[in-house]
Enzyme design. Structure first.
Site, PDB file in Angstrom:
ATOM      1  CG  ASP A   1     -28.675  -3.712  42.711  1.00 29.73           C
ATOM      2  OD1 ASP A   1     -27.212  -3.794  42.502  1.00 29.73           O
ATOM      3  OD2 ASP A   1     -29.587  -3.174  43.296  1.00 29.73           O
TER       4      ASP A   1
ATOM      5  CB  ALA B   1     -23.200   1.630  31.475  1.00 32.14           C
ATOM      6  N   PRO B   2     -20.624   3.377  30.842  1.00 30.14           N
ATOM      7  CG  PRO B   2     -19.923   5.214  29.591  1.00 30.14           C
ATOM      8  CD  PRO B   2     -20.425   5.033  30.838  1.00 30.14           C
TER       9      PRO B   2
ATOM     10  CG  ASN C   1     -15.400   4.954  27.936  1.00 29.61           C
ATOM     11  OD1 ASN C   1     -15.816   4.247  27.092  1.00 29.61           O
ATOM     12  ND2 ASN C   1     -15.340   6.370  27.925  1.00 29.61           N
ATOM     13  CE  LYS C   2     -12.610   4.418  35.217  1.00 32.44           C
ATOM     14  NZ  LYS C   2     -14.431   5.231  34.883  1.00 32.44           N
TER      15      LYS C   2
ATOM     16  CB  CYS D   1     -14.229  10.894  38.427  1.00 32.81           C
ATOM     17  SG  CYS D   1     -16.311  10.715  38.164  1.00 32.81           S
TER      18      CYS D   1
ATOM     19  CB  CYS E   1     -20.662   0.488  38.596  1.00 33.93           C
ATOM     20  SG  CYS E   1     -21.231   0.084  40.162  1.00 33.93           S
TER      21      CYS E   1
ATOM     22  CG  ASP F   1     -15.682   3.736  37.977  1.00 30.31           C
ATOM     23  OD1 ASP F   1     -14.999   4.444  38.368  1.00 30.31           O
ATOM     24  OD2 ASP F   1     -16.483   4.262  36.730  1.00 30.31           O
TER      25      ASP F   1
HETATM   26  C1  SAM Z   1     -18.939   5.984  37.258  1.00 24.99           C
HETATM   27  S1  SAM Z   1     -20.987   5.381  36.244  1.00 24.99           S
HETATM   28  C2  SAM Z   1     -19.276   3.774  35.416  1.00 24.99           C
HETATM   29  C3  SAM Z   1     -18.627   4.532  34.704  1.00 24.99           C
HETATM   30  C4  SAM Z   1     -18.185   3.086  34.169  1.00 24.99           C
HETATM   31  N1  SAM Z   1     -17.103   2.484  34.450  1.00 24.99           N
HETATM   32  C5  SAM Z   1     -16.848   3.573  32.478  1.00 24.99           C
HETATM   33  O1  SAM Z   1     -16.290   3.416  33.213  1.00 24.99           O
HETATM   34  O2  SAM Z   1     -17.402   3.643  31.889  1.00 24.99           O
HETATM   35  C6  SAM Z   1     -21.267   4.281  37.359  1.00 24.99           C
HETATM   36  C7  SAM Z   1     -23.004   3.032  36.904  1.00 24.99           C
HETATM   37  O3  SAM Z   1     -22.817   1.959  37.658  1.00 24.99           O
HETATM   38  C8  SAM Z   1     -24.204   1.945  38.015  1.00 24.99           C
HETATM   39  N2  SAM Z   1     -24.734   1.660  38.699  1.00 24.99           N
HETATM   40  C9  SAM Z   1     -24.918   1.999  40.000  1.00 24.99           C
HETATM   41  N3  SAM Z   1     -25.605   1.865  40.887  1.00 24.99           N
HETATM   42  C10 SAM Z   1     -25.687   0.425  40.800  1.00 24.99           C
HETATM   43  C11 SAM Z   1     -25.747  -1.151  41.083  1.00 24.99           C
HETATM   44  N4  SAM Z   1     -26.384  -0.736  42.713  1.00 24.99           N
HETATM   45  N5  SAM Z   1     -25.120  -1.945  40.351  1.00 24.99           N
HETATM   46  C12 SAM Z   1     -24.382  -1.795  38.693  1.00 24.99           C
HETATM   47  N6  SAM Z   1     -24.756  -0.765  38.583  1.00 24.99           N
HETATM   48  C13 SAM Z   1     -24.748  -0.136  39.233  1.00 24.99           C
HETATM   49  C14 SAM Z   1     -24.813   3.081  37.054  1.00 24.99           C
HETATM   50  O4  SAM Z   1     -26.171   2.644  36.288  1.00 24.99           O
HETATM   51  C15 SAM Z   1     -23.714   3.909  36.224  1.00 24.99           C
HETATM   52  O5  SAM Z   1     -23.941   3.474  34.755  1.00 24.99           O
END
Ligand code: SAM
Length: 559
Positions: free
Chosen positions: A291, A228-229, A231-232, A387, A226, A330
């Site tokens: 997904d 976006a955006p 950073n990790k 978080c 998961c 994450d």
């Molecule tokens: C907490 S944010 C991630 C932050 C990211 N790790 C960072 O440090 O920049 C959670 C992300 O998971 C994505 N997400 C939610 N469900 C998902 C899924 N089933 N598959 C892939 N991405 C998913 C969301 O669109 C969102 O961008």
């Protein structure tokens, strides 16, 4: 209707964006990025909006306390108020009716701002608009994929003082979170030399990579499920490169590990791609808009001849390459650990808080972690992070997974954060939770005590994962605390004005400056840092003194 400013104010574009954010309840990025991930306003406008949003709670309070300030164009009022009182120039360019109103009240506004700042240092009050309970400084991660650490540090020090070194995360700097500093950093952000990433959010990639040799006999790629955006993701890429993981390549031509970064949201994935292009020039990150729950760990698709087939299959969002050995998960969470998350400020701060939304999030998080641990047979390490400060999204999810996988996976304590004192919680009602040893493996970050946003990290390893290199590599692990650059100090809450203020008021004028600062140091240490860190700081300080003495001796000898 959203007021659209047709005024000639240089702040009209920022005002229009803010009005759209408030009327649609969307985030800044959703409003300013197109579905192709392109910024639809200028970078200056973007920066203006983010500064106003960062200080919105203070501006709200100001407007509440000076009620005769009114304008139809709320966005413009906020931007101008920010420019006059908080922004680096403390003045408003251009003219107009709102400016005239503000200028007439300038002195009152300045007084009110002082009062608000002072009261926010005295007591956090949750019934009022959000006030920061402790000072969270600005964390700046040097992007070692683009910049050389010491050169960037030097360049930054020519513009910003003081700068401290974070004691826990390598290449992480700490500066005062002032708007002036934010403006000075902009040029470095744009050149991708730095990433403005909060300290606790650096823990996930650190725990995934640290001590991970993978199965040395084969190549190892990583999956950010998961992403976006990003950073990790970019931090992971930097750590993987610096530790030279995946060096036994028979998979990708450049001999380095690949980081597969997924995100389900098309908009956020476009943003991820765009950011990775700048932040990870070695192209070790490959982004996909899929997904995670619909992907599977591939097996048997490894040879170069099969690579095309692999890519085709991958593009259908079904099978991921088999070289993936470690997953960073994450997932979406309540964000209740983020001090800037305004909606959460009004919720019950009890870590055991639970409602329908938290239950649904927790179910999704469990599903995602179950998918990572059960459907990727060749993966042997998974780092789960949120978080959130809620038990239900953290320890609760881990407990469910450990029960579900019945002994196949175990919690391990990340050795890079061995000294971190805040660990897991037990269930409030005494029901079955993590055991004492398991709770000691997970990392918790308290936004009120750790000078960084609230966070949770758990590192899971397959029980039969014998090729674990943790012990070997932990001894060679170097954080900044071990390699402190000349003339630099570790950060231990020097920017916390409340500590400074109390130290100053107790100062009965006889204490020398040196004594004052060590007193301050001791207070902040006592409050926030465990004994392990204290020892480490002492050792680093002792080494520094020794170096200085040696220099002096040499100088005298040569004279
Ligand atoms: C907490 S944010 C991630 C932050 C990211 N790790 C960072 O440090 O920049 C959670 C992300 O998971 C994505 N997400 C939610 N469900 C998902 C899924 N089933 N598959 C892939 N991405 C998913 C969301 O669109 C969102 O961008």
């Amino acid at each position: 209707m959203v007021p659209t400013s047709t005024s000639s104010s240089p702040f009209a574009p920022a005002a229009n964006i803010l009005n759209r954010i408030w009327s649609t309840q969307k985030g800044l990025k959703s409003v300013v990025y197109s579905s192709q991930g392109e910024l639809t306003c200028s970078k200056t406008t973007f920066a203006q909006c983010s500064h106003v949003l960062e200080h919105k709670s203070t501006l709200d309070r100001l407007l509440k306390e000076v009620p005769y300030l009114q304008a139809k164009n709320k966005g413009l009022l906020y931007v101008l108020l920010y420019e006059l009182l908080i922004g680096p120039n403390k003045r408003i360019r251009g003219g107009g009716a709102i400016k005239r109103q503000l200028m007439a009240q300038e002195n009152i506004l300045k007084e009110k701002l002082k009062e608000i700042n002072a009261s926010s240092l005295r007591k956090p009050c949750f019934s009022d608009p959000p006030l920061k309970p402790t000072v969270i400084p600005r964390y700046v991660r040097i992007n070692t994929l683009v910049a050389d650490s010491s050169t960037t540090l030097q360049k930054l020090r020519q513009r910003i003082r003081p700068i401290y070194i974070d004691p826990d995360v390598p290449d992480l700097l700490v500066i005062d979170a002032t708007p002036e500093n934010r403006a000075l950093l902009q040029e470095f952000v744009l050149s991708n030399e730095i990433v403005l990433q909060d300290k606790s959010s650096c823990f996930s990639a650190l725990c995934l990579v640290h001590g991970y040799g993978g199965k040395k006999s084969s190549h190892c790629d990583f999956l950010d499920a998961c992403a976006a955006p990003g950073n990790k993701t970019s931090h992971l890429a930097a750590l993987v490169q610096s530790q030279n993981l995946g060096n036994c390549d028979n998979h990708n031509t450049e001999g380095t590990s690949v980081i597969y970064a997924l995100d389900k949201s098309p908009q956020r994935c476009a943003l991820l791609k765009r950011r990775m292009m700048g932040l990870v020039p070695d192209k070790s990150v490959q982004c996909y808009n899929v997904d995670f729950l619909e992907t599977y760990g591939g097996a048997g698709i490894n040879s170069k001849e099969n690579k095309d087939a692999e890519v085709k299959q991958y593009a259908r969002g079904t099978t991921l390459p088999e070289n993936i050995r470690a997953i960073l998960l994450d997932p979406s969470c309540s964000g209740s650990g983020m001090t800037s998350n305004h909606t959460e400020q009004y919720l019950d701060r009890d870590p055991y808080f639970m409602d329908e939304r938290i239950r649904a999030l927790s179910d999704f998080q469990f599903l995602a972690l179950k998918h990572a641990t059960c459907n990727f047979p060749l993966v042997d390490r998974v780092v789960y992070s949120t978080c959130s400060r809620y038990y239900q999204e953290n320890e609760g999810v881990i407990k469910r997974i450990l029960d579900f996988t019945t002994g196949e996976w175990q919690l391990v304590a990340p050795s890079c954060l061995k000294h971190w004192h805040r660990r897991g919680l037990f269930p409030k009602d005494g029901s079955d939770g993590l055991t004492f040893d398991q709770a000691r493996c997970v990392i918790r970050v308290d936004p009120e005590l750790d000078a960084t946003n609230g966070f949770f990290v758990a590192c899971l390893e397959r029980t039969n994962f014998k090729d674990n290199e943790s012990d070997k590599t932990s001894s060679t692990w170097k954080s900044h605390a071990d390699t402190l650059p000349e003339g630099m100090e570790l950060y231990h809450n020097q920017f916390d004005d409340s500590l400074k203020a109390s130290a100053q008021s107790s100062d009965t004028s006889k204490l020398s400056n040196k004594r004052k600062s060590s007193d301050l140091e001791a207070r902040s240490l006592d409050r926030n840092i465990g004994t392990h860190i204290k020892k480490r700081l002492k050792k680093v300080e002792w080494k520094r003194q020794q170096r200085l003495k040696k220099k002096e001796r040499l100088k005298r000898k040569n004279a």
